[in-house]
Write a protein that holds these residues in place. Structure first.
Motif, mmCIF file in Angstrom:
data_model
loop_
_atom_site.group_PDB
_atom_site.id
_atom_site.type_symbol
_atom_site.label_atom_id
_atom_site.label_comp_id
_atom_site.label_asym_id
_atom_site.label_seq_id
_atom_site.Cartn_x
_atom_site.Cartn_y
_atom_site.Cartn_z
ATOM 1 N N LEU A 45 0.812 -1.214 0.000
ATOM 2 C CA LEU A 45 0.000 0.000 0.000
ATOM 3 C C LEU A 45 0.850 1.271 0.000
ATOM 4 C CD1 LEU A 45 -2.804 -0.954 2.565
ATOM 5 C CD2 LEU A 45 -2.882 -1.049 0.075
ATOM 6 N N LEU A 46 2.170 1.116 -0.152
ATOM 7 C CA LEU A 46 3.060 2.267 -0.016
ATOM 8 C C LEU A 46 2.771 3.324 -1.076
ATOM 9 C CD1 LEU A 46 5.365 3.431 1.631
ATOM 10 C CD2 LEU A 46 6.978 2.253 0.128
ATOM 11 N N THR A 47 2.506 2.899 -2.303
ATOM 12 C CA THR A 47 2.190 3.869 -3.360
ATOM 13 C C THR A 47 0.926 4.649 -3.023
ATOM 14 O OG1 THR A 47 3.250 2.463 -5.027
ATOM 15 C CG2 THR A 47 1.712 4.138 -5.816
ATOM 16 N N ALA A 48 -0.104 3.942 -2.528
ATOM 17 C CA ALA A 48 -1.345 4.615 -2.142
ATOM 18 C C ALA A 48 -1.131 5.536 -0.954
ATOM 19 C CB ALA A 48 -2.417 3.572 -1.818
ATOM 20 N N ILE A 49 -0.316 5.105 0.006
ATOM 21 C CA ILE A 49 -0.024 5.945 1.174
ATOM 22 C C ILE A 49 0.672 7.227 0.747
ATOM 23 C CG2 ILE A 49 1.367 6.092 3.277
ATOM 24 C CD1 ILE A 49 0.828 3.072 3.652
ATOM 25 N N SER A 104 7.486 -0.638 -10.306
ATOM 26 C CA SER A 104 8.298 0.125 -11.257
ATOM 27 C C SER A 104 8.580 -0.674 -12.526
ATOM 28 C CB SER A 104 9.625 0.538 -10.609
ATOM 29 O OG SER A 104 10.519 -0.566 -10.499
ATOM 30 N N ARG A 105 8.423 -1.992 -12.448
ATOM 31 C CA ARG A 105 8.597 -2.842 -13.627
ATOM 32 C C ARG A 105 7.281 -3.051 -14.386
ATOM 33 N NH1 ARG A 105 12.434 -7.728 -13.907
ATOM 34 N NH2 ARG A 105 12.202 -6.905 -16.021
ATOM 35 N N GLY A 106 6.224 -2.370 -13.940
ATOM 36 C CA GLY A 106 4.981 -2.391 -14.682
ATOM 37 C C GLY A 106 3.851 -3.173 -14.065
ATOM 38 N N LEU A 107 4.056 -3.800 -12.906
ATOM 39 C CA LEU A 107 2.989 -4.560 -12.271
ATOM 40 C C LEU A 107 2.055 -3.627 -11.502
ATOM 41 C CD1 LEU A 107 4.902 -7.662 -10.847
ATOM 42 C CD2 LEU A 107 3.683 -7.465 -13.009
ATOM 43 N N SER A 108 0.789 -4.026 -11.390
ATOM 44 C CA SER A 108 -0.159 -3.267 -10.582
ATOM 45 C C SER A 108 0.128 -3.492 -9.105
ATOM 46 C CB SER A 108 -1.587 -3.712 -10.902
ATOM 47 O OG SER A 108 -1.799 -5.050 -10.457
ATOM 48 N N ALA A 109 -0.512 -2.668 -8.253
ATOM 49 C CA ALA A 109 -0.331 -2.838 -6.806
ATOM 50 C C ALA A 109 -0.802 -4.213 -6.357
ATOM 51 C CB ALA A 109 -1.087 -1.743 -6.057
ATOM 52 N N LEU A 110 -1.922 -4.699 -6.925
ATOM 53 C CA LEU A 110 -2.443 -6.010 -6.554
ATOM 54 C C LEU A 110 -1.481 -7.115 -6.956
ATOM 55 C CD1 LEU A 110 -4.793 -7.689 -5.410
ATOM 56 C CD2 LEU A 110 -5.787 -7.704 -7.707
ATOM 57 N N ASP A 111 -0.972 -7.040 -8.204
ATOM 58 C CA ASP A 111 -0.046 -8.066 -8.674
ATOM 59 C C ASP A 111 1.279 -8.013 -7.920
ATOM 60 O OD1 ASP A 111 -1.882 -8.991 -10.494
ATOM 61 O OD2 ASP A 111 -1.111 -7.793 -12.159
ATOM 62 N N ALA A 112 1.752 -6.806 -7.626
ATOM 63 C CA ALA A 112 3.002 -6.674 -6.876
ATOM 64 C C ALA A 112 2.866 -7.255 -5.479
ATOM 65 C CB ALA A 112 3.416 -5.202 -6.805
ATOM 66 N N GLY A 113 1.714 -7.012 -4.841
ATOM 67 C CA GLY A 113 1.481 -7.597 -3.526
ATOM 68 C C GLY A 113 1.416 -9.107 -3.584
ATOM 69 N N PHE A 114 0.790 -9.634 -4.650
ATOM 70 C CA PHE A 114 0.714 -11.086 -4.806
ATOM 71 C C PHE A 114 2.102 -11.692 -5.001
ATOM 72 C CE2 PHE A 114 0.461 -14.690 -7.811
ATOM 73 C CZ PHE A 114 -0.192 -15.603 -6.993
#
Length: 378
Positions: free
Chosen positions: A17-21, A222-232
């Motif tokens: 959630l860092l990007t959203a924060i 930064s490599r193009g993944l969404s927040a959901l995919d990055a968290g997964f």
């Protein structure tokens, strides 16, 4: 096992959630680096209180206090805002640090003939807790339809469950712990080169892990993944840690010498990390699991080495306090340096160089800490 499950979500739930924060609060990259660093520093500060907690409360009551502190820190995030976010991160990390010191002493006391297996079991569950925090926080946010504060605070619920489950054990011991065999004072630990090598290995391998806990979601985004995919994907890293965290302590405890384990696991960590940063995006999932293998193995090995290098229960608690207290203070510099290097360079190159340098220092400390000796043996 319930206590162990709750010793990582406070650290792994912020990254996804860092990007959203940052978007919501205006937190800078340097501020984000501090946010990933302060909890690790408080881990170290709290770890230093382990021996005092044993003397005043005993191991069992100390663990209860620790998990209650974790729950309180997590719950405070529900207030929202930067202040409660930082306060909750530091408070929950303090509880994690205290519990982390007490658990090796409990293993040494209650399971002396199965130290590797029990260390591996609680380390495996700890890694599963880390995976749950990394992988479920963004879906939890979506399910609640809320901002970032409430999903972060929701992780106080499993911590409260663990506190309730542990409560019956909290009155089953004497408050005082036996004195170390070598000396009633702990000053001799500070003069023992092996104790410092164990501390260095614990701190440096922890630095690699906390860099990944704090920054791999941002790196993946930064490599193009969404927040959901990055968290997964970040949760895959923690899931990858679980089986190795069980197996490595079990087998390493049977070996007279753990130097090969330390070297091989850190090399695996570095190789997988380089792949996550530079390999084609299609390989990132598998490489992240391999990264988890390395990180989980070195963490389990670090805890096992603490138990194996100690001579008795009190010695394990004293060495654990030193290795984790000073070690986590060293580890705190990793996420901060990694974030500042990223901001200074504008990409991940300087951060990668720093990661590799920390890993090399970890190998050197592991070659000393892994020897078949015990602290205070001369």
């Amino acid at each position: 096992m319930l206590v162990a499950f709750n010793l990582r979500p406070a650290l792994t739930t912020v990254g996804p959630l860092l990007t959203a924060i940052r978007a919501d609060t205006g937190l800078s990259a340097s501020g984000a680096a501090v946010l990933t660093t302060l909890p690790v520093l408080f881990l170290g500060l709290a770890s230093a209180t382990g021996p005092a907690a044993i003397r005043r409360l005993g191991v069992n009551r100390g663990i209860l206090l620790a998990i209650v502190i974790v729950a309180a820190g997590l719950a405070s995030r529900a207030i929202g805002g930067i202040g409660p976010l930082f306060f909750g991160a530091c408070l929950s990390a303090a509880g994690i640090g205290l519990a982390g010191v007490l658990l090796p002493g409990l293993v040494k006391r209650d399971f002396p003939r199965h130290a590797g297996l029990m260390t591996g079991l609680y380390t495996m569950v700890l890694c599963l807790g880390a995976a749950a925090g990394a992988g479920l926080t963004v879906p939890l946010q979506d399910a609640l339809g809320a901002g970032w504060a409430l999903p972060l605070a929701a992780w106080a619920i499993p911590a409260l469950v663990a506190a309730l489950a542990w409560t019956p054990f909290s009155g089953r011991e004497q408050a005082a712990a036996p004195a170390p065999i070598r000396s009633p004072r702990r000053a001799w630990l500070w003069r023992d080169p092996l104790a410092w090598q164990v501390t260095g290995f614990m701190g440096l391998q922890s630095s690699l892990a906390y860099i990944m806990f704090g920054w791999i979601p941002a790196l993946l985004q930064s490599r193009g993944l969404s927040a959901l995919d990055a968290g997964f994907i970040a949760s895959l890293m923690s899931i990858g840690q679980a089986p190795v965290a069980l197996l490595v302590p079990t087998f390493a405890a049977r070996a007279g010498d753990q130097r090969a384990y330390a070297t091989g696991l850190i090399l695996l960590t570095v190789t997988a990390f380089l792949g996550v940063v530079y390999a084609p995006i299609g390989f990132v999932g598998a490489l992240t699991i391999a990264l988890g293998f390395g990180l989980g193995g070195t963490f389990g090995l670090g805890l096992t080495i603490i138990v194996l290098r100690a001579r008795d229960t009190a010695g394990a608690a004293g060495l654990s306090a030193m290795a984790q207290g000073i070690g986590y203070s060293i580890a705190a510099l990793g996420p901060l340096g990694f974030g500042l290097a990223h901001e200074a360079g504008g990409d991940w190159t300087l951060s990668v160089v720093l990661f590799c340098a920390i890993a090399l220092a970890g190998v050197l400390c592991g070659l000393g800490a892994g020897r078949n000796r015990q602290v205070g043996a001369g």
